[in-house]
Scaffold this motif. Structure first.
Motif, short mmCIF file in Angstrom:
data_model
loop_
_atom_site.label_atom_id
_atom_site.label_comp_id
_atom_site.label_asym_id
_atom_site.label_seq_id
_atom_site.Cartn_x
_atom_site.Cartn_y
_atom_site.Cartn_z
N ASP A 237 30.72 20.49 7.17
CA ASP A 237 30.08 19.51 6.38
C ASP A 237 29.88 18.11 6.80
OD1 ASP A 237 28.54 19.35 4.12
OD2 ASP A 237 30.10 18.34 3.64
N ARG A 238 31.07 17.94 8.10
CA ARG A 238 30.58 16.58 8.54
C ARG A 238 30.44 17.15 10.06
NH1 ARG A 238 35.22 14.84 8.08
NH2 ARG A 238 35.07 13.87 6.07
N VAL A 239 29.45 16.05 10.92
CA VAL A 239 29.30 16.12 12.02
C VAL A 239 29.58 14.29 13.39
CG1 VAL A 239 27.03 16.13 14.03
CG2 VAL A 239 27.31 17.90 11.98
N ILE A 240 30.77 14.77 13.98
CA ILE A 240 30.27 13.58 14.82
C ILE A 240 29.79 13.76 16.05
CG2 ILE A 240 32.29 11.95 15.97
CD1 ILE A 240 34.62 13.60 14.43
N PRO A 241 29.12 12.78 16.04
CA PRO A 241 27.86 12.98 17.70
C PRO A 241 28.83 12.25 18.03
CG PRO A 241 27.13 11.47 16.05
CD PRO A 241 28.43 11.62 15.16
N GLY A 242 27.95 12.61 19.37
CA GLY A 242 28.39 11.93 20.67
C GLY A 242 28.45 10.21 20.76
N HIS A 243 27.33 9.96 20.05
CA HIS A 243 26.21 8.66 20.18
C HIS A 243 25.69 8.27 18.73
CE1 HIS A 243 27.49 7.92 24.23
NE2 HIS A 243 26.67 9.65 24.38
N GLY A 244 25.86 6.95 18.79
CA GLY A 244 25.32 7.22 16.35
C GLY A 244 26.55 7.38 15.50
N ASP A 245 25.71 7.54 14.40
CA ASP A 245 26.44 7.54 13.12
C ASP A 245 26.48 9.00 12.90
OD1 ASP A 245 25.15 5.23 12.93
OD2 ASP A 245 23.81 5.73 11.10
N ILE A 246 28.10 8.61 11.88
CA ILE A 246 28.90 10.22 11.71
C ILE A 246 27.97 10.40 10.69
CG2 ILE A 246 30.56 11.29 10.48
CD1 ILE A 246 32.36 9.00 12.97
N ILE A 247 27.90 11.59 10.41
CA ILE A 247 27.13 12.49 8.88
C ILE A 247 28.83 12.99 8.98
CG2 ILE A 247 25.78 14.34 8.37
CD1 ILE A 247 24.66 14.30 11.05
N GLU A 248 29.02 11.93 7.42
CA GLU A 248 29.66 12.78 6.19
C GLU A 248 29.51 14.09 5.84
OE1 GLU A 248 30.84 8.09 5.03
OE2 GLU A 248 31.70 9.46 4.17
N SER A 249 28.53 14.38 5.24
CA SER A 249 28.42 15.39 5.02
C SER A 249 26.79 15.73 4.63
CB SER A 249 28.46 15.07 3.52
OG SER A 249 27.48 14.81 2.70
N GLY A 250 26.45 17.78 4.26
CA GLY A 250 25.36 17.76 4.56
C GLY A 250 24.96 18.27 6.87
N GLY A 251 26.14 18.12 7.23
CA GLY A 251 26.07 18.01 8.59
C GLY A 251 25.50 19.13 8.69
N LYS A 252 25.50 20.37 8.89
CA LYS A 252 25.52 22.13 9.12
C LYS A 252 23.10 22.09 8.64
CE LYS A 252 27.25 26.14 8.68
NZ LYS A 252 27.37 27.24 8.63
N GLN A 253 23.25 21.51 7.27
CA GLN A 253 21.63 21.34 7.48
C GLN A 253 21.37 20.22 8.50
OE1 GLN A 253 19.53 23.21 5.63
NE2 GLN A 253 17.87 22.29 6.44
N ALA A 254 21.48 19.24 9.14
CA ALA A 254 21.27 18.36 9.69
C ALA A 254 21.19 18.42 10.84
CB ALA A 254 22.25 16.72 9.68
N VAL A 255 22.22 19.50 11.96
CA VAL A 255 22.12 20.37 12.90
C VAL A 255 21.12 21.08 12.97
CG1 VAL A 255 23.49 21.64 14.49
CG2 VAL A 255 24.92 19.79 13.15
N LEU A 256 20.52 21.86 11.52
CA LEU A 256 19.52 22.82 11.44
C LEU A 256 18.12 22.52 12.16
CD1 LEU A 256 20.74 25.20 8.48
CD2 LEU A 256 19.99 26.38 10.87
N ASP A 257 17.95 21.08 10.73
CA ASP A 257 16.78 20.43 11.16
C ASP A 257 16.55 19.53 12.44
OD1 ASP A 257 16.60 21.22 8.91
OD2 ASP A 257 17.04 18.85 8.16
N GLY A 258 17.88 19.40 12.90
CA GLY A 258 17.75 18.32 14.83
C GLY A 258 17.64 19.72 15.59
N PHE A 259 17.88 20.66 15.84
CA PHE A 259 17.38 21.27 16.82
C PHE A 259 16.86 22.63 16.11
CE2 PHE A 259 21.88 20.14 17.45
CZ PHE A 259 21.81 20.20 19.46
N GLU A 260 16.13 22.40 15.42
CA GLU A 260 14.65 23.37 15.15
C GLU A 260 13.78 23.52 16.40
OE1 GLU A 260 11.81 21.41 11.47
OE2 GLU A 260 11.80 23.87 10.90
N TRP A 261 13.97 22.79 17.24
CA TRP A 261 13.17 23.02 18.05
C TRP A 261 13.39 24.10 18.96
CZ3 TRP A 261 15.48 22.15 22.94
CH2 TRP A 261 16.98 21.27 22.74
N MET A 262 14.58 24.54 18.82
CA MET A 262 15.10 25.35 20.40
C MET A 262 15.64 26.92 20.08
SD MET A 262 16.57 26.60 22.63
CE MET A 262 16.48 25.52 23.81
N LEU A 263 15.78 26.68 17.99
CA LEU A 263 16.46 27.82 17.25
C LEU A 263 15.32 28.65 17.26
CD1 LEU A 263 18.66 26.20 14.95
CD2 LEU A 263 19.70 27.82 17.04
#
Ligand SMILES: [Fe+2]
Length: 226
Positions: free
Chosen positions: A200-226
């Motif tokens: 649920d949480r995502v700690i990125p290498g750089h920027g802001d930590i996503i406290e919850s909803g992280g899986k959807q954020a990764v799905l959205d962020g990598f849509e170009w690849m998936l």
């Protein structure tokens, strides 16, 4: 000085200028259920940080993000914690011949941290190949340079760069990286392995930590690849 996110998970943020932009970097500290500390993307080991870490437990493992700059300061940990093991991301052993690495990381977690942490190797381009980690007890995924997430916490100039690079309030690598991925099939498979984790949480290498909803954020962020 450390931010605590769950019972055995902390982060520490420090400034990092990269190509003229202040992007910062995030160190993650996990206390294993066996007691020792697993450190990812180590920050400069100041006296203040060292005493904060020592208060949490014994530093056992020091892991990089990617070989790009996730290995900074590892020599300080090698000197300060002679019994700690240094772990290498793919290619980092060649980049840092001055360090004595104890293990080359791949897709299989060592039995000593496997009860708490799973991992996936993400092979990108010649600079960014890294290990994504999953801290199971706190349902947290920890990324490196494939996971920028620049938000309002960054200076204006960085936010403008992030817009252009496609990583403003969006999880992922900068656009130029996307064009240089060596093997899209294996990259996609690694992402699918990450998405199979229950996080649920995502700690990125750089920027802001996503406290919850992280899986959807990764799905959205990598849509170009998936
Ligand atoms: Fe980075």
């Amino acid at each position: 000085m450390l931010n605590q996110w769950s019972e055995r998970l902390w982060t520490y943020e420090e400034p990092l200028r990269f190509l003229g932009f202040e992007i910062g970097r995030i160190m993650t500290v996990i206390r294993l259920s066996s007691g020792g500390l697993f450190i990812q993307s180590p920050s400069e080991l100041t006296a203040e940080l060292k005493s904060a870490l020592d208060a949490l437990g014994e530093v056992r493992f020091v892991a990089p993000a990617s070989k790009l700059h996730g290995h900074l300061y590892m020599e300080q940990y090698e000197a300060a914690y002679p019994t700690a093991e240094l772990l290498a991301a793919p290619g980092l052993d060649v980049r840092r011949p001055d360090l004595q690495f104890d293990q080359l990381l791949g897709d299989t977690p060592d039995p000593r941290w496997a009860p708490d942490i799973d991992q996936v190797a993400i092979l990108g381009n010649r600079w960014i190949s890294e290990i994504a980690y999953f801290h199971r007890p706190s349902r947290t995924v920890i990324l490196g340079d494939v996971g920028y997430h620049i938000g309002d916490g960054s200076p204006l100039k960085t936010r403008i760069m992030a817009h252009v690079a496609g990583v403003y309030k969006q999880v992922g690598p900068p656009l130029d990286f996307r064009l240089t991925i060596a093997n899209n099939t294996s990259f996609r498979r690694s992402l699918q392995d990450v998405l199979a984790w229950d996080f649920d949480r995502v700690i990125p290498g750089h920027g802001d930590i996503i406290e919850s909803g992280g899986k959807q954020a990764v799905l959205d962020g990598f849509e170009w690849m998936l």
